[in-house]
Write an enzyme that holds these catalytic residues in place. Structure first.
Site, short mmCIF file in Angstrom:
data_model
loop_
_atom_site.label_atom_id
_atom_site.label_comp_id
_atom_site.label_asym_id
_atom_site.label_seq_id
_atom_site.Cartn_x
_atom_site.Cartn_y
_atom_site.Cartn_z
CG ASN A 215 -0.37 -0.16 1.97
OD1 ASN A 215 0.23 0.20 2.90
ND2 ASN A 215 -0.25 -1.21 3.09
CG PHE A 216 1.89 5.49 -1.56
CD1 PHE A 216 2.27 5.52 -2.33
CD2 PHE A 216 1.24 7.35 -1.06
CE1 PHE A 216 3.15 6.77 -2.47
CE2 PHE A 216 1.94 8.06 -0.98
CZ PHE A 216 3.07 8.26 -1.75
CE1 TYR A 397 23.39 -0.54 9.20
CE2 TYR A 397 25.69 0.73 9.63
CZ TYR A 397 24.79 0.49 9.07
OH TYR A 397 23.92 1.67 8.12
C1 LIG Z 1 22.93 8.07 5.44
C2 LIG Z 1 22.12 7.07 5.20
C3 LIG Z 1 21.58 6.59 7.17
C4 LIG Z 1 20.83 5.51 7.14
N1 LIG Z 1 20.22 5.03 8.84
C5 LIG Z 1 19.25 4.67 8.91
C6 LIG Z 1 19.15 4.40 10.37
O1 LIG Z 1 19.51 4.99 10.73
N2 LIG Z 1 18.37 3.63 10.59
C7 LIG Z 1 17.43 3.31 9.53
O2 LIG Z 1 16.18 2.21 10.12
N3 LIG Z 1 17.46 2.60 8.34
C8 LIG Z 1 18.48 4.01 7.86
N4 LIG Z 1 18.74 4.32 6.94
C9 LIG Z 1 18.00 3.66 5.53
C10 LIG Z 1 17.00 4.94 5.24
O3 LIG Z 1 16.95 6.17 5.62
C11 LIG Z 1 15.40 4.43 5.86
O4 LIG Z 1 15.02 3.10 5.34
C12 LIG Z 1 14.03 5.10 6.30
O5 LIG Z 1 13.04 4.56 6.60
C13 LIG Z 1 14.02 5.44 4.34
O6 LIG Z 1 12.96 6.71 4.29
P1 LIG Z 1 13.41 7.55 3.30
O7 LIG Z 1 12.37 8.40 3.24
O8 LIG Z 1 13.82 8.20 2.40
O9 LIG Z 1 12.06 6.29 1.67
P2 LIG Z 1 12.69 5.88 0.18
O10 LIG Z 1 14.00 5.61 0.72
O11 LIG Z 1 11.87 7.14 -0.46
O12 LIG Z 1 11.75 4.36 0.57
C14 LIG Z 1 12.26 3.71 1.06
C15 LIG Z 1 10.93 2.03 0.64
O13 LIG Z 1 9.53 2.72 1.65
C16 LIG Z 1 8.93 2.61 0.45
N5 LIG Z 1 7.76 3.82 0.97
C17 LIG Z 1 8.51 5.09 0.57
N6 LIG Z 1 6.81 6.11 1.04
C18 LIG Z 1 6.30 5.33 0.76
C19 LIG Z 1 4.82 5.21 1.54
N7 LIG Z 1 4.63 6.79 1.21
N8 LIG Z 1 4.56 4.13 1.01
C20 LIG Z 1 4.92 2.22 0.93
N9 LIG Z 1 5.81 2.82 0.89
C21 LIG Z 1 6.75 3.75 1.01
C22 LIG Z 1 9.57 2.38 -0.95
O14 LIG Z 1 9.10 1.82 -2.18
C23 LIG Z 1 10.80 1.57 -0.23
O15 LIG Z 1 10.97 0.38 -0.96
C24 LIG Z 1 19.82 5.10 5.96
C25 LIG Z 1 20.08 5.56 5.04
C26 LIG Z 1 21.37 6.12 4.89
C27 LIG Z 1 21.16 7.09 3.42
#
Ligand SMILES: Cc1cc2nc3c(=O)[nH]c(=O)nc-3n(C[C@H](O)[C@H](O)[C@H](O)COP(=O)(O)OP(=O)(O)OC[C@H]3O[C@@H](n4cnc5c(N)ncnc54)[C@H](O)[C@@H]3O)c2cc1C
Length: 480
Positions: A215-216, A397
């Protein structure tokens, strides 16, 4: 897959959203075809996956509903997106003529309710923006993934994200109270905000961790907490082996203490983060916070538990506090990393897993031993840390940096995939989970059956029921 041509898809979406919110310029499409799993190709300007037909930007749940209804009717693959910080391929457009649904224009903080301790935001609100608003009035989300300046609430919930203060505040699954989401057939569903419910299964979990494959998410309500920065206490220690460190973490957590931070770095990862003081040893870090008597009691317990272990040496609290203040990644840090990869050909990735206390040290040692033996990379860092501990176990990690000595298009298959596979294999063999907080994405799906065992039936049934035409982020969580 789609029953419309690329041009027909674009014009059908322009009819719904107008041409300004249907983006088709080549560079935007290239950047929206990948996430950080393809970082190396991307840094060198190579984009080898099918480019999406368009990036569409709805502003309301009703528009999301129309966008999905059209996709469902014509079998158009859609990839939900918000902050774009995904690391596991969740944003890759692997099906021809996919459409990326970018929720970042839905960026309103709808309500901060300090009586009921709730904040309600649209999916495109950056975590940092909500946190900044809350801090002004003495509250916090308690959520602090390293990507806090970039990640937005849709993605944070969709990936089951977790932050640095998780031992106290929990992961996003402990924070999400209610939500609004839209299914492939356009159905808009709201889950109301209540302190607890026993009215059947907890359907919030159809939203949490769905990675855009079910879902979105358009809106979420999360808990907020009172913030007492003046009471923060920091503790840092050096020790010689991970096993002893895991044991200290276990004692602190199982005795019932809730430090906000409890982290253990091995020697190599310790050198990377703390080279000015780690002296080539493992680094153990705690932070206690909350109302003063609680922070004091938690801090005193940490000191007492650690003092019962020999060979553990304390470092100055200020070193740990200073490190925390510079930990998060914003857009400029991502750009710096890209420049560094281009200039030095030194590149790093991570894989995060979890396991019970009884197996975590074996997973850690056996995975590293196999990687050293089986992967012929020139490693500049091979190690990792535990950053989230629970009553039953902890996460690991893994962090691996190596020289790119192959063509950028081969980097994944020669190094990244095999290293990740070894870590996952050693974890699953010992009953752990292949994925602690980044989501399954598109590169661990071949392990899904082993991860789920007999409960795969439940997961597959959800997919068939909510997304029968399999338009939602194909290849994510569920193998194509
Ligand atoms: C430098 C760095 C550090 C990070 N540190 C952490 C950390 O400490 N902890 C952690 O948990 N993660 C971490 N992450 C991973 C990432 O930031 C997380 O997974 C974060 O929750 C993604 O959020 P986003 O808004 O960028 O999602 P996106 O990158 O836009 O999407 C992530 C996923 O969610 C889906 N998605 C996005 N929006 C929606 C929506 N509205 N409805 C349904 N599905 C959706 C997408 O299809 C994709 O599969 C890190 C990443 C980076 C690059």
């Amino acid at each position: 897959m789609a029953n419309l041509t690329r041009d027909e898809i674009v014009s059908a979406y322009i009819d719904i959203l107008g041409s300004e919110r249907v983006i088709t310029d080549e560079q935007t499409l290239r950047e929206n075809s990948v996430d950080r799993y393809y970082k190396v190709e991307n840094v060198f300007g190579i984009y080898s996956l099918p480019l999406p037909a368009a990036v569409v930007k709805p502003r309301t749940p009703e528009e999301v509903s129309s966008v999905l209804k059209l996709a469902n009717a014509y079998s158009i693959a859609v990839v939900p997106k918000t902050g774009g910080s995904a690391t596991e391929g969740g944003l890759e457009t692997i099906v021809e003529d996919s459409v990326v649904i970018d929720g970042s224009l839905m960026n309103e903080i709808i309500e901060i309710d300090t009586e009921n301790m709730l904040a309600t935001v649209q999916c495109g609100v950056r975590l940092q923006d909500l946190e900044d608003e809350l801090r002004k009035i003495g509250y916090t989300t308690g959520h602090s993934p390293q990507s806090k300046p970039i990640a937005q609430f849709g993605g944070l919930v969709a990936t089951r994200s977790i932050g640095q203060f998780s031992t106290l505040y929990g992961g996003i699954e402990d924070m999400l109270v209610g939500a609004e989401t839209v299914f492939a057939n356009g159905e808009i569903c709201r889950i109301k905000n209540v302190p607890r419910r026993a009215a059947g299964p907890d359907i919030r979990h159809l939203i949490l961790g769905n990675e855009g494959a079910l879902n979105f998410i358009t809106e979420v309500s999360v808990k907020i907490f009172r913030y007492y920065p003046e009471n923060n206490r920091f503790y840092g220690y050096l020790l010689d082996d991970m096993k002893a460190g895991f044991e200290i973490l276990r004692e602190v957590v199982t005795q019932g203490y809730r430090p906000s931070v409890a982290r253990l770095y091995d020697q190599e990862d310790g050198l990377y983060h703390f080279k000015h003081f780690s002296d080539g040893r493992c680094v153990l870090i705690f932070m206690a916070e909350g109302p003063r008597p609680l922070a004091d009691a938690t801090g005193a317990a940490i000191e007492q538990i650690v003092s019962q272990h020999s060979g553990v040496d304390r470092v100055a609290d200020s070193l740990i506090e200073d490190w925390f203040n510079h930990l998060n990644w914003d857009v400029s840090k991502i750009e710096e990393e890209r420049v560094e990869i281009r200039e030095t050909l030194n590149n790093g990735f991570t894989t995060e897993i979890s396991g019970n206390w009884s197996v975590i040290n074996d997973i850690y040692t056996s995975a590293l031993e196999r990687i050293r033996r089986e992967v012929p990379a020139q490693f500049t860092l091979l190690g990792g840390h535990s950053s989230h501990s629970y009553l039953n176990g902890t996460n690991m990690y893994f962090v691996y940096y190596y020289k790119i000595d192959v063509d950028p298009t081969e980097e994944r298959t020669v190094y990244h995939d095999p290293i990740q596979d070894i870590i996952v294999e050693e974890t699953l063999k010992r009953g752990g989970s292949m994925c602690h907080h980044h989501g399954v994405g598109k590169h661990r799906t071949h392990f899904l059956a082993e991860e789920y065992g007999s409960s795969l039936y439940m997961l597959e049934t959800l997919k068939s029921a909510f997304d029968p035409n399999r338009i939602m982020n194909p290849g994510t969580i569920f193998p194509l």
